[in-house]
Design a protein around this motif. Structure first.
Motif, short mmCIF file in Angstrom:
data_model
loop_
_atom_site.label_atom_id
_atom_site.label_comp_id
_atom_site.label_asym_id
_atom_site.label_seq_id
_atom_site.Cartn_x
_atom_site.Cartn_y
_atom_site.Cartn_z
N LEU A 1 49.45 10.19 -10.34
CA LEU A 1 48.28 10.71 -11.07
C LEU A 1 46.97 10.20 -10.46
O LEU A 1 45.99 10.93 -10.34
N LYS A 2 46.97 8.93 -10.07
CA LYS A 2 45.77 8.37 -9.42
C LYS A 2 45.52 9.08 -8.10
O LYS A 2 44.40 9.37 -7.72
N LEU B 1 43.02 5.60 -14.73
CA LEU B 1 43.88 4.76 -13.90
C LEU B 1 43.13 4.24 -12.68
O LEU B 1 43.35 3.11 -12.23
N SER B 2 42.24 5.05 -12.14
CA SER B 2 41.47 4.61 -10.98
C SER B 2 40.48 3.52 -11.36
O SER B 2 40.24 2.58 -10.59
N GLY C 1 36.66 12.49 -23.73
CA GLY C 1 37.11 13.66 -22.98
C GLY C 1 36.32 13.89 -21.70
O GLY C 1 36.34 14.98 -21.13
N ILE D 1 48.83 4.29 -20.70
CA ILE D 1 47.40 4.39 -20.96
C ILE D 1 47.01 3.53 -22.16
O ILE D 1 46.01 2.81 -22.13
N MET E 1 40.92 22.09 -24.18
CA MET E 1 40.16 21.73 -22.98
C MET E 1 40.40 22.67 -21.80
O MET E 1 39.58 22.77 -20.92
N ARG F 1 43.53 12.17 -7.40
CA ARG F 1 42.09 12.02 -7.23
C ARG F 1 41.75 11.35 -5.90
O ARG F 1 40.86 11.79 -5.19
N PHE G 1 39.87 11.65 -17.66
CA PHE G 1 41.26 11.92 -18.01
C PHE G 1 42.11 10.83 -17.38
O PHE G 1 41.58 9.84 -16.88
N ILE G 2 43.43 11.03 -17.40
CA ILE G 2 44.29 9.92 -17.00
C ILE G 2 44.09 9.51 -15.53
O ILE G 2 44.00 8.32 -15.25
N PRO G 3 43.98 10.44 -14.60
CA PRO G 3 43.76 9.99 -13.21
C PRO G 3 42.50 9.14 -13.05
O PRO G 3 42.51 8.14 -12.33
N GLU G 4 41.43 9.49 -13.77
CA GLU G 4 40.17 8.73 -13.69
C GLU G 4 40.35 7.34 -14.29
O GLU G 4 39.97 6.34 -13.68
N ILE H 1 46.44 15.35 -19.89
CA ILE H 1 46.66 14.36 -18.84
C ILE H 1 45.66 14.57 -17.69
O ILE H 1 45.04 13.62 -17.22
#
Lengths: 340, 223
Positions: A165-166, B67-68, B59, B111, A250, A169, B62-65, A212
């Motif tokens: 998931l990271k 986690l980073s 909102g 999370i 969303m 990005r 999200f999860i990728p952000e 997610i």
């Protein structure tokens, strides 16, 4: 009285053509309806039926015969694809679905790209397609649905999901490469299903949710790769159901961009409203699996009628069923729809 | 040259901005200047993660952000670690967390664990597919304050009740706050199985655990 066969009814519903009544289905895969109660009664049991095609097809028939769902749904889990691509599987038990023991790769950069053709070498893929072949030949009036795990969920089943998931990005290029690779193999698997008689392909991608990923990544990854897969299956001449988990507020505009013939959604999504907003959408869903497990036949019967009143095109459970759900609850659901 | 305050702020911002290398570089600039102090963990790292958690709840992230951001926080913490010399900030409490037996998904649980940790708690993460007895054993071993149980599937949610029954059987139910959460879970389900609270989101979990700790402290004072 029914005029159409279950197969005709489902195919016509997917084309938005007129039908005699609403179909009620459960596509298998993430939406597996092999209840413990059925398996204990018939003796065709999991986890064995995940492997052996003779057992798999018998169990799929038992589910069809006992629940009243108007389709065969195969396989009974979401691990076939990841196993073929290298992740070891814990096959669970009678009541507990299989899971990934540990993802094969730590990072999208570690993924070893297996050549096309690994799907047909997998013994479990073989069990799935042989079952589809047998059932579609023997019961030509019943739609045989081949269930696929979507590109994001399969990728997150071969690469550690948190890292994956990271990396959506931070390692865009490598992440896209993995998704492209996974989607290619999923297309191969879908082709095998279609060649062996699958009437419809159903894609569930629980990692690909708006909650997610957020709208931007949902579009960049989920919509892009799911559509790539759907387009390839359409080219094989077969319709596709896409199930999207979770809250959708969303990502509503992105949902409308999906190429699936029907969009199946979770219990808390207001399908009636979604139908009004996007009138070209064929909707599928969405009786709460919580209700199905913890409520009684009476309440379930009444709630099922609400789905009919809202004119949801294809009626089904909202998400993965609990395998301990009572059979009489499922029967109340399917009866309510068939009586229409 | 930047002041210590400016660098602290810059560190928090690098975490919010998901800039792993920048967070590491700023942390190094701080230690190179001989400015490391324990309050940086609060004012720099926790502040950055707090803001990130807020964006997540709003909102915007999200999860990728999220986690980073956590990766950036981790990179800065790694630079600071040798300077901490065994001192550690006093955690607000200890939370044992896991996804219940049968559950193959744990993205949501991860999370929640991350956000609780960012809020200043010691978090013992048992992972996924955790049997009931492991929750109880870990809570006893770690002298935890709260047990947080996640379930993402209707298939596994029934096992949540096993944890509570096991605590009752051992006569230690009162020692722990039990918070449950996950997609199929509701407040009424939480009540039904005898959990203390239901958390609808990671942010809600932190608020509930904060309340629980507050109440626990008051009770200890009263005793």
């Amino acid at each position: 009285m029914d005029v159409l066969t279950p197969k005709e009814r489902l195919l016509r519903s997917l084309k938005k053509e007129k039908v005699d009544r609403h179909p009620v289905i459960c596509p298998g895969g993430m939406m597996n309806a092999a209840l413990v109660e059925i398996m204990q009664h018939t003796g065709h049991t999991l986890p064995e039926a995940h492997h052996v095609d003779s057992l798999m097809r018998e169990l799929a028939y038992d589910v069809y015969d006992n629940t009243g769902f108007e389709n065969f749904g195969i396989p009974f889990c979401m691990t076939v694809e990841a196993e073929a691509l290298g992740s070891p599987i814990d096959f669970g038990s009678l009541s507990c679905e299989p899971k990934i023991k540990v993802e094969a790769y730590k990072s999208v950069k570690d993924v070893e790209f297996k050549p096309r053709g690994v799907m047909e070498k997998s013994s479990r893929v073989a069990a799935v397609v042989q079952s589809l072949h047998y059932l579609s030949e023997k019961y030509p009036d019943v739609p045989a649905i081949g269930s696929l795990t979507g590109p994001l969920s399969t990728s997150a089943s071969i690469v550690d999901p948190m890292t994956f998931l990271k990396q959506l990005r931070r390692e865009k290029e490598a992440a896209h490469k993995v998704l492209d690779y996974v989607t290619g193999h999923l297309i191969d698997y879908a082709q095998l299903m279609v060649d062996n008689g699958a009437t419809v392909i159903s894609i569930a991608d629980p990692t690909a949710t708006g909650e997610i990923l957020g709208p931007k990544m949902f579009k960049e990854y989920a919509v892009y790769y799911i559509n790539k897969l759907v387009d390839a299956i359409h080219a094989m001449g077969v319709p596709v159901i896409v199930h999207i988990c979770g809250e959708m507020a969303m990502v509503k505009p992105q949902i409308a961009e999906l190429h699936g013939d029907a969009i199946s959604v979770d219990a808390f999504v207001n399908l009636k409203q979604m139908k009004e907003e996007y009138n070209t959408l064929t909707t599928m869903g969405n009786l709460s699996t919580y209700l199905l497990e913890f409520s009684d036949p009476d309440t379930i019967y009444k709630q099922s009628k609400v789905l009919l009143r809202n004119n949801i095109d294809i009626i089904s459970p909202a998400c993965g069923l609990s395998t301990s759900t009572a059979l009489k609850n499922i029967q109340a659901f399917t009866t309510a729809i068939k009586e229409e | 040259m930047a002041t210590k305050e400016e660098l602290t702020h810059k560190l928090a911002q690098a975490i919010v901005d998901m800039e792993v290398d920048e967070a590491e570089a700023v942390a190094k600039a701080i230690t190179d200047a001989g400015w490391f102090s324990m309050d940086l963990l609060e004012k720099g790292i926790a502040a950055g993660m707090g803001q990130a958690s807020q964006y997540y709840e709003d909102g915007e992230y999200f999860i990728p952000e999220l986690l980073s951001c956590a990766d950036a926080a981790e990179a800065a913490t790694d630079v600071f670690r040798p300077y901490m010399q065994g001192q550690a900030p006093e955690p607000k409490g200890c939370v044992v967390i896991g996804a219940i037996c049968g559950d193959t998904h744990d993205i949501g649980k991860n999370i929640v664990a991350l956000v609780i940790q960012a809020a200043g708690y010691e978090v013992i993460d048992l992972g996924r597919d955790v049997p009931a007895q492991d929750f109880v054993a870990a809570a006893e071993r770690e002298q935890a304050d709260v047990i947080a149980i996640a379930s993402l599937m209707t298939t596994s949610m029934n096992h949540m009740a096993d944890v509570i029954q096991l605590l009752e059987k051992r006569g230690i139910r009162d020692r722990y706050g039990v918070v449950v959460g996950g997609k199929p879970i509701s407040a009424s389900f939480a009540r039904e199985i005898g959990a203390d609270r239901y958390a609808a989101s990671a942010g809600a979990a932190v608020r509930i655990i904060d309340e629980w700790m507050q109440a626990k402290k008051q009770m200890q004072v009263a005793e």
